[in-house]
Design an enzyme around this catalytic site. Structure first.
Site, PDB file in Angstrom:
ATOM      1  N   ASN A 217       0.875  -1.176   0.000  1.00 49.79           N
ATOM      2  CA  ASN A 217       0.000   0.000   0.000  1.00 49.79           C
ATOM      3  C   ASN A 217       0.910   1.224   0.000  1.00 49.79           C
ATOM      4  OD1 ASN A 217      -1.789   2.054   0.494  1.00 49.79           O
ATOM      5  ND2 ASN A 217      -2.275   1.418   2.602  1.00 49.79           N
TER       6      ASN A 217
ATOM      7  N   GLU B 184      -6.572   4.647   7.950  1.00 49.52           N
ATOM      8  CA  GLU B 184      -6.249   6.062   7.702  1.00 49.52           C
ATOM      9  C   GLU B 184      -7.443   6.777   7.093  1.00 49.52           C
ATOM     10  OE1 GLU B 184      -2.542   5.458   5.654  1.00 49.52           O
ATOM     11  OE2 GLU B 184      -1.572   4.963   7.550  1.00 49.52           O
TER      12      GLU B 184
HETATM   13  C1  PEP Z   1      -0.882  -0.029   6.124  1.00 49.39           C
HETATM   14  O1  PEP Z   1      -0.998   1.173   5.937  1.00 49.39           O
HETATM   15  O2  PEP Z   1      -1.756  -0.787   5.694  1.00 49.39           O
HETATM   16  C2  PEP Z   1       0.292  -0.508   6.839  1.00 49.39           C
HETATM   17  C3  PEP Z   1       0.279  -1.732   7.296  1.00 49.39           C
HETATM   18  O3  PEP Z   1       1.320   0.389   6.991  1.00 49.39           O
HETATM   19  P1  PEP Z   1       2.777   0.081   7.622  1.00 49.39           P
HETATM   20  O4  PEP Z   1       3.245  -1.214   7.009  1.00 49.39           O
HETATM   21  O5  PEP Z   1       3.600   1.241   7.203  1.00 49.39           O
HETATM   22  O6  PEP Z   1       2.599  -0.032   9.084  1.00 49.39           O
END
Ligand code: PEP
Length: 251
Positions: A10, A95
């Site tokens: 992502n 988010e």
């Molecule tokens: C996400 O945003 O889905 C995520 C898991 O971010 P990170 O790996 O940066 O914690």
């Protein structure tokens, strides 16, 4: 039932055309690892270029609207994602729940819209730090799943991602045991909602500060069928070791 691991990146609000070299490098690694599925969810503006640069890699969006068109300034509809070359989409990311006040009902409607247009769906759930500290994580996640998972969710198009919000982008992760416990709870809830057979086949990813260092132990845990990865998906250098860890634990 064997569930193939899915490693999905992502990119969030990161990525310009100059980063397409990373997409190509990730695609090349994915091609070398046919025993696992790999997807990369890039910003809307990069979907067409990423799909053209890496035709064999599953490219996805990070959100879609519940409606197919209409007066919704700044939003993206599922058919637009499809036309741009997306094959999957993330909905209900924490988010978006926090920044755009999206609810589980919104995530449900977005998942249904995406499915109507032939997109695969990665639907996110997960508790906040306050909910975690108050011992409410289990109930929160169960309620999110109940409200957001469509009745017809099936393994060929639907994936759930458990992402404790306090672990996202923080470098903190729950213990492997507590990840496995939450995934078992999530699968039991899926069973109630979509039936035993579908629930057995639906992949449940873990998301939250997964890296090349912790991936193997997390991905080997029962009921963990892959990862949704933010920060560590931005470069092939960081993302490929996670794909390779998924290959190792799949042997
Ligand atoms: C996400 O945003 O889905 C995520 C898991 O971010 P990170 O790996 O940066 O914690």
């Amino acid at each position: 039932m064997t569930r193939r691991k899915l490693v999905a990146g992502n990119w969030k609000m990161n990525g310009l055309k100059r980063n397409l070299g990373e997409v190509r490098a990730i695609a090349a690694a994915a091609a070398r690892c046919p025993s696992v599925d790999v997807a990369l969810c890039v910003p809307f503006t990069l979907i067409a270029d990423a799909a053209a640069a890496a035709p064999d890699l599953v490219i996805g969006g990070q959100d879609c609207h519940a409606e197919d068109s209409g007066p919704h300034t700044g939003c993206i509809a599922a058919p637009m994602l499809v036309e741009a070359g997306a094959r999957t989409v993330i909905v209900g990311h924490s988010e978006r729940r926090a920044d755009q006040f999206e609810t589980s009902q919104d995530a449900w409607a977005k998942a249904a819209a995406a499915h109507r247009h032939g997109l695969n769906v990665i639907l996110c759930c997960g508790e906040t730090e306050a909910e975690h500290d108050a011992g409410r994580a289990e109930r929160v996640v169960q309620a999110q799943i109940e409200k957001s998972v469509p009745d017809d969710a099936a393994p060929d198009w639907f994936t759930l991602s458990y992402e404790p919000r306090w672990a996202i982008g923080t470098g903190r992760t729950p213990s492997v045991e507590s990840i496995a416990a939450m995934h078992a709870i999530a699968r039991a809830k899926l069973k109630q909602l979509v039936g035993a057979e579908a629930a057995r086949g639906i992949r449940i990813l873990y998301g939250g500060s997964m890296t090349g260092k912790n991936a193997a132990s997390i991905l080997a845990a029962p009921d963990v069928d892959g990862g949704l990865i933010g920060g560590a998906s931005l470069t092939a250098e960081k993302f490929v070791p996670i794909i390779e860890a998924a290959v190792e634990v799949s042997k």
